[in-house]
Scaffold this motif. Structure first.
Motif, PDB file in Angstrom:
ATOM      1  N   MET A   1       0.919   3.867  -3.205  1.00 35.30           N
ATOM      2  CA  MET A   1       0.442   5.247  -3.061  1.00 35.30           C
ATOM      3  C   MET A   1       1.576   6.248  -3.214  1.00 35.30           C
ATOM      4  SD  MET A   1      -2.649   5.183  -0.224  1.00 35.30           S
ATOM      5  CE  MET A   1      -2.220   3.718   0.705  1.00 35.30           C
TER       6      MET A   1
ATOM      7  N   THR B   1      -1.074   2.326   5.582  1.00 31.46           N
ATOM      8  CA  THR B   1       0.325   2.563   5.239  1.00 31.46           C
ATOM      9  C   THR B   1       1.194   2.328   6.476  1.00 31.46           C
ATOM     10  OG1 THR B   1       0.135   4.908   5.779  1.00 31.46           O
ATOM     11  CG2 THR B   1      -0.322   4.266   3.497  1.00 31.46           C
TER      12      THR B   1
ATOM     13  N   ASN C   1       0.827  -1.209   0.000  1.00 32.55           N
ATOM     14  CA  ASN C   1       0.000   0.000   0.000  1.00 32.55           C
ATOM     15  C   ASN C   1       0.863   1.261   0.000  1.00 32.55           C
ATOM     16  OD1 ASN C   1      -2.172  -1.755   0.200  1.00 32.55           O
ATOM     17  ND2 ASN C   1      -2.436  -1.446   2.397  1.00 32.55           N
TER      18      ASN C   1
ATOM     19  N   TRP D   1      -6.555   4.202  -3.847  1.00 35.70           N
ATOM     20  CA  TRP D   1      -5.209   4.715  -4.127  1.00 35.70           C
ATOM     21  C   TRP D   1      -5.259   5.933  -5.045  1.00 35.70           C
ATOM     22  CZ3 TRP D   1      -2.420  -0.574  -5.379  1.00 35.70           C
ATOM     23  CH2 TRP D   1      -2.277  -1.294  -4.180  1.00 35.70           C
TER      24      TRP D   1
ATOM     25  N   GLN E   1      -5.120   9.113   4.393  1.00 33.77           N
ATOM     26  CA  GLN E   1      -5.500   7.703   4.516  1.00 33.77           C
ATOM     27  C   GLN E   1      -6.325   7.474   5.779  1.00 33.77           C
ATOM     28  OE1 GLN E   1      -2.447   8.761   3.798  1.00 33.77           O
ATOM     29  NE2 GLN E   1      -1.684   7.686   2.000  1.00 33.77           N
TER      30      GLN E   1
END
Length: 305
Positions: free
Chosen positions: A82, A256, A78, A166, A242
């Motif tokens: 991103m 993340t 992730n 994303w 996020q």
């Protein structure tokens, strides 16, 4: 040779004493907030418990847990995904906007466009994410517009779809920071000799040709330096957007490294795990920025140092 260097150093320091005095507060600030806290890295090798006079040393136990846990590879996926999206979209949109603003001939219009573009930078992520959530809601303006244009038949709940998350994060970062990032490129463009544009125009080069053959090569060094610096932050995909936009349906793609540290390191009081992950990020960032700097020096003859 060393004696000559020392003899030159003292006169240089005397000439630049104002700059040295001005830099002292920054050096003190960096030392206090960036170097003194490094002593806390020892927690990564302990089973740290607040309030205890002596801590239990566990060696590399926390690092082994990270590198063998399946969830760690998910958050790494992730984070890297991103970060890569933010890096590509951020640079492409910032450079494109800087080129477009530079082509505006009327100064008043140029100031208005530039001001409007960087106003979102001054919004906090709490306010920005609230606006984004309303924009993407089932009855938000995006769904209403798409339905009226006949693109969709019923509202799409964007924030509940993991496939979109994303890209929502990437475009949110672009919207918030693209105007601010263009300031650096516009400053670099102003350093290009205007006679180059005049000569190219006399030779029949159009606006696109002048941008491609003069403007972009003229800011190449700035772009490369910023790319190298941003590669060092590749594991910092962000936390606020996020954390504020994720929900139970998107947590698997939204978590993340920073979110993981908050959830499992801070909330669960596992400070040792959080410290180990912070050390991992620092080491990887140093390796990436040094590697990117060496590659840029070898192939593009541009580097940070």
């Amino acid at each position: 040779m060393q004696t000559q260097t020392r003899r030159k150093l003292l006169p240089t320091m005397i000439r630049q004493r104002e700059l040295i005095f001005m830099s002292i507060p920054i050096v003190v600030y960096v030392f206090i907030f960036s170097y003194l806290p490094l002593r806390g890295w020892e927690m990564a090798f302990q089973h740290f418990r607040p309030g205890r006079a002596e801590q239990e040393w566990v060696g590399l136990q926390h690092f082994r847990f990270l590198f063998t846990d399946a969830g760690f590879f998910r958050i790494m996926r992730n984070t890297l995904a991103m970060s890569f999206i933010n890096l590509v979209l951020g640079f492409a949109c910032s450079i494109f906007l800087a080129l477009m603003i530079n082509e505006i001939r009327k100064k008043a219009v140029k100031r208005v466009v530039q001001t409007i573009s960087y106003l979102p930078h001054f919004l906090s992520w709490v306010v920005a994410c609230s606006l984004i959530a309303n924009f993407l809601a089932g009855d938000g303006i995006l769904n209403v517009l798409m339905m009226r244009l006949g693109i969709i038949d019923q509202p799409n709940i964007f924030l509940a779809n993991p496939d979109y998350f994303w890209w929502i994060v990437g475009w949110s970062n672009v919207w918030k920071s693209v105007g601010w990032n263009t300031i650096i490129y516009l400053a670099a463009i102003t350093a290009i000799d205007p006679e180059l544009y005049e000569s190219a125009e006399l030779d029949g080069a159009g606006r696109f040709a002048r941008m491609w053959h003069i403007t972009l090569p003229g800011i190449k060094s700035t772009i490369l330096v910023l790319v190298i610096m941003n590669i060092g932050w590749i594991l910092n995909a962000g936390f606020e957007v996020q954390w504020l936009l994720h929900n139970g349906l998107t947590i698997d793609v939204a978590e993340t490294i920073d979110v993981f540290v908050i959830r499992w390191g801070i909330n669960m009081r596992n400070y040792s795990l959080a410290t180990a992950l912070g050390m991992f990020k620092t080491v990887v960032s140093i390796v990436l920025i040094v590697g990117a700097n060496q590659l840029s020096k070898r192939f593009a003859q541009e580097s940070l140092v």
